[in-house]
Design a protein around this motif. Sequence first.
Motif, PDB file in Angstrom:
ATOM      1  N   ALA A 102      -4.119   2.316  -3.498  1.00 51.34           N
ATOM      2  CA  ALA A 102      -4.334   1.019  -2.863  1.00 51.34           C
ATOM      3  C   ALA A 102      -5.676   0.483  -3.354  1.00 51.34           C
ATOM      4  N   SER A 104      -7.443  -1.895  -2.045  1.00 45.83           N
ATOM      5  CA  SER A 104      -8.338  -2.332  -0.973  1.00 45.83           C
ATOM      6  C   SER A 104      -7.851  -1.779   0.358  1.00 45.83           C
ATOM      7  N   ASP A 106      -7.166  -3.595   2.933  1.00 45.35           N
ATOM      8  CA  ASP A 106      -6.047  -4.436   3.380  1.00 45.35           C
ATOM      9  C   ASP A 106      -4.738  -3.985   2.749  1.00 45.35           C
ATOM     10  N   GLU A 107      -4.772  -3.674   1.480  1.00 49.39           N
ATOM     11  CA  GLU A 107      -3.565  -3.192   0.800  1.00 49.39           C
ATOM     12  C   GLU A 107      -3.104  -1.868   1.403  1.00 49.39           C
ATOM     13  N   ARG A 109      -3.657  -0.887   4.473  1.00 48.26           N
ATOM     14  CA  ARG A 109      -3.111  -1.204   5.801  1.00 48.26           C
ATOM     15  C   ARG A 109      -1.682  -1.721   5.688  1.00 48.26           C
ATOM     16  N   ASP A 110      -1.408  -2.497   4.653  1.00 48.15           N
ATOM     17  CA  ASP A 110      -0.054  -3.024   4.467  1.00 48.15           C
ATOM     18  C   ASP A 110       0.970  -1.907   4.334  1.00 48.15           C
ATOM     19  N   GLN A 111       0.531  -0.759   3.814  1.00 44.25           N
ATOM     20  CA  GLN A 111       1.444   0.377   3.667  1.00 44.25           C
ATOM     21  C   GLN A 111       1.976   0.862   5.017  1.00 44.25           C
ATOM     22  N   VAL A 113       3.138  -0.852   7.434  1.00 40.89           N
ATOM     23  CA  VAL A 113       4.353  -1.570   7.827  1.00 40.89           C
ATOM     24  C   VAL A 113       5.403  -1.607   6.723  1.00 40.89           C
ATOM     25  N   GLU A 114       4.964  -1.481   5.488  1.00 48.89           N
ATOM     26  CA  GLU A 114       5.896  -1.587   4.373  1.00 48.89           C
ATOM     27  C   GLU A 114       6.621  -0.283   4.069  1.00 48.89           C
ATOM     28  N   GLU A 115       6.001   0.834   4.394  1.00 51.29           N
ATOM     29  CA  GLU A 115       6.600   2.122   4.078  1.00 51.29           C
ATOM     30  C   GLU A 115       7.112   2.782   5.352  1.00 51.29           C
ATOM     31  N   HIS A 125      -2.850   7.980   8.017  1.00 44.54           N
ATOM     32  CA  HIS A 125      -3.222   6.637   7.577  1.00 44.54           C
ATOM     33  C   HIS A 125      -4.307   6.053   8.487  1.00 44.54           C
TER      34      HIS A 125
END
Length: 167
Positions: A102, A104, A106-107, A109-111, A113-115, A125
């Motif tokens: 990742a 950043s 933010d990127e 953190r996106d994991q 919800v995305e994974e 995490h």
Amino acid sequence: MSGRERVRHVVELLEEPTAVQEIADRAEVSRATADDELQRLQSDDWVTETTVDGTKAYDLNPVRMLFDEVTDLIKEYSREELERQLTELKKEQEDLVTEYDAESLDEFRDQLVEEDLSAAQLREHRNVIATWEALNTELGLVKHALQLYDDVVELSSPRTDASSPLA
């Protein structure tokens, strides 16, 4: 500790705006003692007054906290030590980028919800997020300390003449 010292101790631990009565209760002092000490702390710029649910409350002054932390770093470490810290912190941040793929926070953190992550992976995490946030905070503080280093050292040194270098 005196009652006023207990109020200051409670204030140092605040994480959000807190009503005067709650601060008084935590410090085990009267509301009047807490209110008096909080007003003094406000006049010294340590806290800011606000309201919570229509009740007078206080919170730590974030600007004062930032300057105090930066000043403490400058007093405690030489410029070279701060530069080494900056390098080490940046390396730790880069290691997180590499390890968790990742670029950043933010990127990363996106994991969440995305994974499709298990409970154990979600806990990991969250721990990594806390670590990353702490690294970002420390990096910011060290960078500020380096930016202000010469000015703080010069202004902290005894003057030999009456003219100010910043005037």
